[in-house]
Scaffold this active site. Structure first.
Site, PDB file in Angstrom:
ATOM      1  N   TYR A  49       0.864  -1.181   0.000  1.00 48.89           N
ATOM      2  CA  TYR A  49       0.000   0.000   0.000  1.00 48.89           C
ATOM      3  C   TYR A  49       0.896   1.224   0.000  1.00 48.89           C
ATOM      4  O   TYR A  49       1.885   1.285   0.731  1.00 48.89           O
ATOM      5  CB  TYR A  49      -0.887   0.017   1.256  1.00 48.89           C
ATOM      6  CG  TYR A  49      -1.685   1.303   1.369  1.00 48.89           C
ATOM      7  CD1 TYR A  49      -2.978   1.373   0.863  1.00 48.89           C
ATOM      8  CD2 TYR A  49      -1.128   2.450   1.937  1.00 48.89           C
ATOM      9  CE1 TYR A  49      -3.706   2.557   0.925  1.00 48.89           C
ATOM     10  CE2 TYR A  49      -1.842   3.636   2.003  1.00 48.89           C
ATOM     11  CZ  TYR A  49      -3.123   3.683   1.487  1.00 48.89           C
ATOM     12  OH  TYR A  49      -3.833   4.856   1.542  1.00 48.89           O
ATOM     13  N   GLU A  89      -3.426   7.559  -4.015  1.00 43.96           N
ATOM     14  CA  GLU A  89      -3.277   6.244  -3.403  1.00 43.96           C
ATOM     15  C   GLU A  89      -3.017   5.175  -4.450  1.00 43.96           C
ATOM     16  O   GLU A  89      -3.651   5.177  -5.503  1.00 43.96           O
ATOM     17  CB  GLU A  89      -4.570   5.930  -2.644  1.00 43.96           C
ATOM     18  CG  GLU A  89      -4.487   4.728  -1.741  1.00 43.96           C
ATOM     19  CD  GLU A  89      -5.831   4.463  -1.051  1.00 43.96           C
ATOM     20  OE1 GLU A  89      -5.970   4.813   0.131  1.00 43.96           O
ATOM     21  OE2 GLU A  89      -6.732   3.918  -1.701  1.00 43.96           O
TER      22      GLU A  89
END
Ligand code: GDP
Ligand code: MN
Length: 376
Positions: free
Chosen positions: A101, A189
């Site tokens: 992530y 993101e």
């Protein structure tokens, strides 16, 4: 303002962040053309601006053209959280060893932009925070210095043991940071960022722009997906009203942002929840008031409306005219409490004398009355 994955990926490509080979389609007929450029296996991904599309069946892996066409048909007929799927991204599936992530957002508590990374990618970051908090690495960024490379290296060293991969990570983190600051984002993101064949690839992409910075980037307006926006908020923008829809039952029409906030606080203090924030602005006109009523009445949660006006430049009689206008044109079934004080207060009262509006002399009295009237 949120943008779709396929749009966010275009920013990634512009900044040289590696992405899979992809084609956007809007109907079944475009599949054949897309197949002339893509190799199987292929992932078909619904382009809708809501979370959890994977869980809703909006992300499907396909091995053959037949399977793909079935999936395209199915996904294009889907509605995910009230949004019809109109576009599909077909991507060459990446065969990867590990998911990471990587995201950048504003941390309000630290009062700083932060880079967040984790070796537990693929899940929502909230879920990682819950299940593997020890696996999250956070580092602060500076709007002036952006991402210092020693900080990026610190994070990279936590995620990767291989020096070459650490360097690749630093590069991607720096590019993502540049997107974040260049376009004044609230969020950028990559989830997951995958490790495939010694390369890091952004398999998913998310960008949310800060609405307050959009005027400096007029070109971004073209990326807006009107389907995903609250209709009432769009109308409000056109009418030059500051409106934010909330989830309570007390509709509020107020002049001035400070007074609007104070009104919301008071409503909460007396045990109810505001249905919205609405500032009609300093110099209002009957028209603005009329529009404000139209917008508030679109919200089916509204059980009553509080009009709280401190008349300075705003004239109370203008507000009253707007209210009368709305009363004439709309079938209003909810109670309205008005506290109109200041400039032309008496004129306003006379105008509304024979209307069903309940008057209050003070703000507290008005709030108490509307809370009483909207109690279920
Ligand atoms: P999201 O559900 O909206 O976050 O959509 P994603 O694009 O992140 O896809 C959901 C999940 O599908 C990812 O977390 C991956 O596990 C998987 N996935 C997506 N694209 C690929 C791909 O190209 N290859 C592989 N192997 N898995 C993928
Ligand atoms: Mn994802």
């Amino acid at each position: 303002m949120k943008i779709h994955e396929y749009q966010a990926k275009e920013f990634f490509r512009k900044y040289n962040i590696p992405t899979p080979k992809e084609k956007l389609i809007t109907n079944l007929d475009e599949v054949d053309l897309a197949l002339s450029e893509l190799n199987f296996p292929i992932v078909a991904k619904a382009q809708v601006l809501v979370g959890g599309r994977g869980k809703a069946g909006g992300v499907q892996f396909c091995q053959t053209p037949e399977e793909l066409k079935e999936a395209v048909k199915r996904i294009l007929s889907m509605t995910i959280k009230n949004l019809a799927v109109k576009k599909l991204l077909l991507a060459e599936a990446v065969k990867y060893e590990k998911e990471f992530y990587l995201g950048i957002t504003i941390d309000r508590e630290r009062r700083a932009p932060v880079l967040i990374a984790s070796a537990a990618g693929g899940m929502d970051i909230e879920e990682i925070a819950l299940r593997h908090p020890e696996q999250i690495v956070i580092t602060e960024l500076s709007p002036f210095l952006r991402l210092k490379s020693y900080k990026a290296r610190e994070v990279g060293n936590v995620l990767f043991s291989d020096k070459e991969l650490v360097n690749k990570f630093i590069e991607i983190a720096a590019k993502l940071t540049n997107i974040f600051f260049d376009y004044e984002c609230n969020l950028v993101e990559i989830n997951p960022l995958v490790l495939a064949d010694r390369e890091l690839v952004a398999v998913d992409a998310k960008i949310v722009f800060d609405d307050n910075g959009l005027y400096r980037h007029p070109e971004l307006e073209a990326l807006r997906d009107l389907d995903a926006e609250e209709k009432s908020e769009l109308l409000a923008k056109q009418a030059d009203l500051s409106y934010v829809k909330l989830t309570g039952h007390v509709g509020c029409i107020v002049n001035g942002a400070g007074l609007a906030m104070a009104t919301m606080d008071l409503i909460k203090k007396y045990g109810a929840e505001p249905a919205n924030f609405l500032d009609i602005g300093g110099s209002s006109s009957p028209q603005k008031m009329r529009e404000a009523m139209r917008i508030i009445l679109m919200d089916k949660n509204v059980r009553g409306i509080l009009v709280n006006i401190f008349g300075g430049i705003t004239r109370c009689d203008d507000v009253a005219q707007g209210l009368l206008w709305a009363l004439k044109e709309e079938e209003i079934k909810v109670p309205i409490v008005a506290r109109l004080t200041g400039t032309n207060e008496l004129e306003a009262r006379m105008l509304l004398e024979n209307s069903p509006i309940v008057f209050a002399r003070t703000m507290t009295e008005g709030v108490k009355k509307i809370v009483e009237l909207t109690r279920s």
